[in-house]
Design an enzyme around this catalytic site. Structure first.
Site, PDB file in Angstrom:
ATOM      1  CB  ILE A 109      -0.936   0.013   1.233  1.00  0.00           C
ATOM      2  CG1 ILE A 109      -1.870  -1.205   1.220  1.00  0.00           C
ATOM      3  CG2 ILE A 109      -1.738   1.321   1.284  1.00  0.00           C
ATOM      4  CD1 ILE A 109      -2.857  -1.274   0.067  1.00  0.00           C
ATOM      5  CE  LYS A 110       3.379   4.432  -5.082  1.00  0.00           C
ATOM      6  NZ  LYS A 110       3.344   4.732  -6.540  1.00  0.00           N
ATOM      7  CG  PHE A 111       0.120   4.573   3.737  1.00  0.00           C
ATOM      8  CD1 PHE A 111      -1.230   4.842   3.916  1.00  0.00           C
ATOM      9  CD2 PHE A 111       0.589   3.318   4.089  1.00  0.00           C
ATOM     10  CE1 PHE A 111      -2.095   3.878   4.415  1.00  0.00           C
ATOM     11  CE2 PHE A 111      -0.264   2.340   4.591  1.00  0.00           C
ATOM     12  CZ  PHE A 111      -1.610   2.632   4.752  1.00  0.00           C
TER      13      PHE A 111
END
Ligand code: E4P
Length: 291
Positions: A109-111
């Site tokens: 997941i790209k935060f």
């Protein structure tokens, strides 16, 4: 010094390119996506040209289909980005992350590497999630990403954006080099399984220099994959010298190691590249859907 072969990811929101890149390169180790890349998907372009807007639910369904299609092509990691603006809270990002994490076997997941993004990442990784910390323009963000992922045994990524720093006249490759140096120092204190993923690669020089400097992963647009194949997938060796870019040199900052990510103060709006990056992703999402 021997040159380590990094993992090669494709930077694209189009599964057709995944298939073609696989054909061209023989194999790809993973793929990164982001809102701007998804907006470039031919079907998204079609909605746009018709002046149509999706609902938020339809947009997520569309993104999910893209990720599932990529997942049928590759077994490696696929990065999926949460929707976030400056007002998004960690808990709002976490909610999205939990859903997106179920879209495939090997999702990261790209935060965004903002205060709230780091809080979300810390929470998410404590509970078994995998992250790719994105929009990284300085060492402080990289140091905080290291600390935020310390409590996890999974592999994570930190993504310095080379091309966007270059666009501002600053040598983005220096940031990759500085983060690798900083993480080598931090590794002696406590070990995070966070890998340096060179992102925003625009030229073969970016690719070769990232490999030469020891990036763990490089993510390349389809166009660069084509150019690299024309060069017979040339690899730099120890005699390689990154070309003099004429860009401003980015000095190494010898940051202290903290195991608490909140000790690193992430510049907010003052860091205009981070601000611009966040706003661009929001604008690209909003061009597709009523959010
Ligand atoms: C990948 O994870 C990044 O989102 C991407 O490389 C950014 O590239 P750009 O700066 O060319 O948009």
């Amino acid at each position: 010094m021997s040159i380590k072969l990094p993992k090669i990811f494709l930077d694209s929101g189009n599964p057709e390119e995944t298939k073609r890149a696989k054909g061209l390169l023989g194999h790809i180790d993973g793929q990164t996506t982001n809102p701007s890349l998804v907006a470039k998907h031919p079907e998204a372009q079609r909605f746009l040209s018709q002046g149509k807007k999706l609902t938020e639910e339809e947009l997520l369904k569309f993104y999910r289909q893209i990720i599932e299609e990529i997942g049928r092509e590759i077994a490696g990691s696929i990065s999926v980005e949460v929707y976030a603006d400056w007002d998004s809270t960690a808990s709002q990002m976490l909610k999205q992350a939990e859903k997106m994490f179920t879209w495939g076997r090997n999702i990261h997941i790209k935060f965004p590497t903002t205060e709230e993004g780091l809080k979300a990442a810390s929470e998410f990784t404590k509970n078994g999630g995998r992250v790719n910390m994105t929009l990284v323009f300085n060492q402080t963000q990289a140091a905080a990403s290291y600390a935020a992922t310390l409590q996890s045994k999974e592999t994570h990524f930190v993504s310095p954006f080379i091309g966007r720093l270059d666009d501002r006249g600053v040598n983005g490759l220096d940031l990759v080099k500085n983060i690798i140096k900083l993480y080598r120092k931090f590794n002696k204190q406590d070990k995070s399984n966070i890998l340096v993923l060179a992102a925003s690669i625009r030229t073969l020089q970016h690719l070769y220099s990232s490999i030469f400097m020891g990036a763990d992963v490089v993510t390349i647009p389809f166009k660069i994959a084509q150019e690299w194949v024309k060069e017979e997938k040339w690899m730099p060796d120890k005699h390689y010298r990154p070309s003099q870019s004429g860009l401003k040199y980015l000095k190494y900052e010898d940051l202290a190691f903290y195991n608490n990510f909140e000790k690193y103060k992430i510049p907010h709006i003052e860091d205009d590249l981070l601000d611009e990056g966040l706003k661009k992703f929001v604008a690209d999402w909003k061009s597709l859907a009523k959010i």
